[in-house]
Motif scaffolding. Structure first.
Motif, PDB file in Angstrom:
ATOM      1  N   ILE A  99      67.349 101.264  97.051  1.00 36.11           N
ATOM      2  CA  ILE A  99      68.548 102.004  96.178  1.00 36.11           C
ATOM      3  C   ILE A  99      67.974 104.100  96.697  1.00 36.11           C
ATOM      4  CG2 ILE A  99      68.049 101.861  94.275  1.00 36.11           C
ATOM      5  CD1 ILE A  99      71.070 101.960  93.563  1.00 36.11           C
TER       6      ILE A  99
ATOM      7  N   VAL B 116      72.803 103.791  99.691  1.00 40.23           N
ATOM      8  CA  VAL B 116      71.440 102.707  99.125  1.00 40.23           C
ATOM      9  C   VAL B 116      70.695 102.061 101.054  1.00 40.23           C
ATOM     10  CG1 VAL B 116      73.433 100.972  98.385  1.00 40.23           C
ATOM     11  CG2 VAL B 116      73.632 100.867 100.569  1.00 40.23           C
TER      12      VAL B 116
ATOM     13  N   TRP C 184      72.451  93.566  98.614  1.00 43.49           N
ATOM     14  CA  TRP C 184      73.289  93.979  97.611  1.00 43.49           C
ATOM     15  C   TRP C 184      72.993  93.331  96.642  1.00 43.49           C
ATOM     16  CZ3 TRP C 184      74.892  97.122 101.114  1.00 43.49           C
ATOM     17  CH2 TRP C 184      76.272  98.037 100.126  1.00 43.49           C
TER      18      TRP C 184
ATOM     19  N   ILE D 233      69.638  94.133  95.254  1.00 44.43           N
ATOM     20  CA  ILE D 233      70.217  95.816  93.778  1.00 44.43           C
ATOM     21  C   ILE D 233      70.612  95.236  92.510  1.00 44.43           C
ATOM     22  CG2 ILE D 233      71.901  97.608  93.938  1.00 44.43           C
ATOM     23  CD1 ILE D 233      71.235  98.303  96.711  1.00 44.43           C
ATOM     24  N   GLY D 234      71.733  94.440  92.748  1.00 50.42           N
ATOM     25  CA  GLY D 234      72.279  94.231  91.325  1.00 50.42           C
ATOM     26  C   GLY D 234      71.193  93.508  90.353  1.00 50.42           C
TER      27      GLY D 234
ATOM     28  N   ARG E  96      72.976 102.288  87.482  1.00 55.83           N
ATOM     29  CA  ARG E  96      73.820 100.696  87.118  1.00 55.83           C
ATOM     30  C   ARG E  96      75.128 101.558  86.837  1.00 55.83           C
ATOM     31  NH1 ARG E  96      70.576  98.765  84.455  1.00 55.83           N
ATOM     32  NH2 ARG E  96      70.312  99.858  82.886  1.00 55.83           N
TER      33      ARG E  96
ATOM     34  N   TRP F 137      76.775 103.712  88.544  1.00 53.71           N
ATOM     35  CA  TRP F 137      77.485 103.761  89.807  1.00 53.71           C
ATOM     36  C   TRP F 137      77.986 103.064  90.284  1.00 53.71           C
ATOM     37  CZ3 TRP F 137      75.215 103.098  93.982  1.00 53.71           C
ATOM     38  CH2 TRP F 137      75.137 103.320  95.240  1.00 53.71           C
ATOM     39  N   TRP F 138      76.968 101.703  90.154  1.00 55.46           N
ATOM     40  CA  TRP F 138      76.979 100.334  90.536  1.00 55.46           C
ATOM     41  C   TRP F 138      78.372  99.453  90.597  1.00 55.46           C
ATOM     42  CZ3 TRP F 138      74.709  99.035  95.674  1.00 55.46           C
ATOM     43  CH2 TRP F 138      74.809  97.007  95.724  1.00 55.46           C
ATOM     44  N   HIS F 139      78.542  99.417  89.310  1.00 56.59           N
ATOM     45  CA  HIS F 139      79.581  98.656  88.719  1.00 56.59           C
ATOM     46  C   HIS F 139      80.354  99.715  88.614  1.00 56.59           C
ATOM     47  CE1 HIS F 139      76.601  95.257  88.346  1.00 56.59           C
ATOM     48  NE2 HIS F 139      75.514  96.158  87.206  1.00 56.59           N
TER      49      HIS F 139
ATOM     50  N   GLY G 251      79.047  98.375  94.047  1.00 53.41           N
ATOM     51  CA  GLY G 251      78.383  96.406  94.310  1.00 53.41           C
ATOM     52  C   GLY G 251      79.221  95.790  94.639  1.00 53.41           C
TER      53      GLY G 251
END
Length: 222
Positions: free
Chosen positions: A163, A168, A182, A185-186, A212, A214-216, A220
């Protein structure tokens, strides 16, 4: 804008960032444990002489080369640094085929005649390594490559190409898989406190809290 080298301190560690030249502008990290001076060279992707100059100028005792994965832009200078300093190169066992393909990949992508590192110490799973008196936790994060890992120190994580700051790793190279990345990363982000600094293979640093969010916030689930 061309990336530039920098130096930062996190807890007991001093970290020098050496950005290799074009076309990859990869971040090589020199991580020194201040209490005892032991130093790890992480992902020496190129510009071996410049990396060696920074090692000598920064002090400390080089102990190991650590690879987050085996793509050419992350190990391109490892062989030369091994010859200069007599270091073992540590990397996940699942990267053996990736490292074997690295010379052909480098030739196809850049015309670079790459020599891969010798005397690799391949580890399995998620061992706990040491740098001086400090623990270095290996987090297996496949997806960009089969044996891709992140190295978790106290207060920061070296994420390789798993990441980046708002990005990513690519999954279209041999051994890559987007669903696996994915999931990696989670798992990585859910196990870190907000203030932990993330230092990636390319680009600027950010924090686990920023990553986190950004991801959630959408990435993601996309």
């Amino acid at each position: 804008m061309i990336p530039t080298d920098e130096r930062l301190s996190v807890g007991d560690f001093e970290i020098a960032v050496v950005v290799t030249g074009p076309p990859f502008y990869e971040n090589c990290y020199l991580v020194r444990h201040r209490p005892d001076g032991d130093l790890a060279i992480v992902d020496p992707g190129g510009d071996a002489e410049r990396i060696l100059e920074r090692v000598r100028a920064g002090g400390g005792t080089p102990t190991d080369i650590l690879l987050t994965h085996g793509h050419p832009d992350h190990l391109g200078a490892a062989r030369e640094i091994q010859a200069a300093l007599g270091l073992t190169c540590r990397v996940h066992a699942d990267e053996k085929p990736v490292i074997a393909m690295a010379p052909a990949m480098a030739a196809a992508m850049t015309g670079w005649a790459l020599e891969v590192p010798e005397d690799c110490a391949y580890f399995e799973g998620e061992p706990v390594l040491t740098l001086g008196g400090a623990e270095v936790r290996v987090l297996h994060t496949p997806g960009h490559s089969p044996g891709g890992v992140c190295y978790r120190f106290d207060g920061f994580v070296l994420t390789g190409d798993t990441i980046f700051n708002h990005g990513v790793g690519r999954t279209d190279l041999p051994g890559g898989d987007s669903a696996t990345l994915w999931a990696s990363i989670g798992r990585l982000l859910d196990g870190l406190a907000d203030e932990v600094v993330l230092l990636s293979g390319h680009g600027p640093r950010w924090t686990a809290g920023e990553a986190r969010a950004w991801w959630h916030g959408g990435m993601g689930g996309s």
